[in-house]
Design a protein around this motif. Structure first.
Motif, short mmCIF file in Angstrom:
data_model
loop_
_atom_site.label_atom_id
_atom_site.label_comp_id
_atom_site.label_asym_id
_atom_site.label_seq_id
_atom_site.Cartn_x
_atom_site.Cartn_y
_atom_site.Cartn_z
N SER A 87 0.83 -1.21 0.00
CA SER A 87 0.00 0.00 0.00
C SER A 87 0.86 1.26 0.00
O SER A 87 0.60 2.21 -0.74
CB SER A 87 -0.92 -0.02 1.21
N LYS A 92 1.01 4.16 -2.99
CA LYS A 92 0.83 5.59 -2.70
C LYS A 92 2.02 6.39 -3.20
O LYS A 92 1.86 7.46 -3.81
CB LYS A 92 0.65 5.82 -1.20
N THR A 95 -7.05 13.31 -8.49
CA THR A 95 -7.05 12.56 -7.25
C THR A 95 -7.08 11.08 -7.61
O THR A 95 -7.29 10.74 -8.78
CB THR A 95 -8.24 12.97 -6.37
N TYR A 96 -6.90 10.21 -6.64
CA TYR A 96 -6.88 8.79 -6.94
C TYR A 96 -7.39 7.98 -5.76
O TYR A 96 -7.46 8.44 -4.63
CB TYR A 96 -5.48 8.33 -7.32
N ARG A 97 -7.70 6.74 -6.07
CA ARG A 97 -7.98 5.71 -5.06
C ARG A 97 -7.47 4.41 -5.65
O ARG A 97 -7.25 4.32 -6.85
CB ARG A 97 -9.47 5.63 -4.71
N ASP A 153 -7.37 -0.17 -5.15
CA ASP A 153 -7.67 -1.44 -4.51
C ASP A 153 -6.42 -2.29 -4.62
O ASP A 153 -5.70 -2.21 -5.62
CB ASP A 153 -8.83 -2.16 -5.22
#
Length: 83
Positions: free
Chosen positions: A57, A61, A75-77, A79
């Motif tokens: 993770s 990032k 922006t981002y996300r 999984d």
């Protein structure tokens, strides 16, 4: 361990999405008039090796903020899953 990161990049809410607006207008011309908005973005799938999920993770990032997004407009996300 091997992980698969699925990263979704979109414009920040305060930024006009010109491609999204073009798609919305085209949908309206095709009589899909119930479409209220379209957000267009980028999608990445990246396989990476890390000791554990927390380390994976942190890697995601780091490389996403350094390379994959424009901090001013996007922006981002993501999984993360074991591959």
């Amino acid at each position: 361990m091997l992980y698969l990161a699925k990263i979704y990049v979109t414009y920040k809410p305060s930024i006009l999405d010109p491609q999204g607006e073009v798609i919305k207008a085209a949908l309206h011309r095709l009589d899909f008039n119930t479409v209220e908005g379209v957000n267009q973005g980028k999608y990445f799938e990246i396989k990476l090796t890390a000791a554990d999920e927390a380390a994976a993770s942190e890697l995601v990032k780091a490389f996403t903020t350094e390379l994959l997004i424009n901090h001013n407009t996007e922006t981002y996300r993501f999984d993360l899953e074991e591959a």
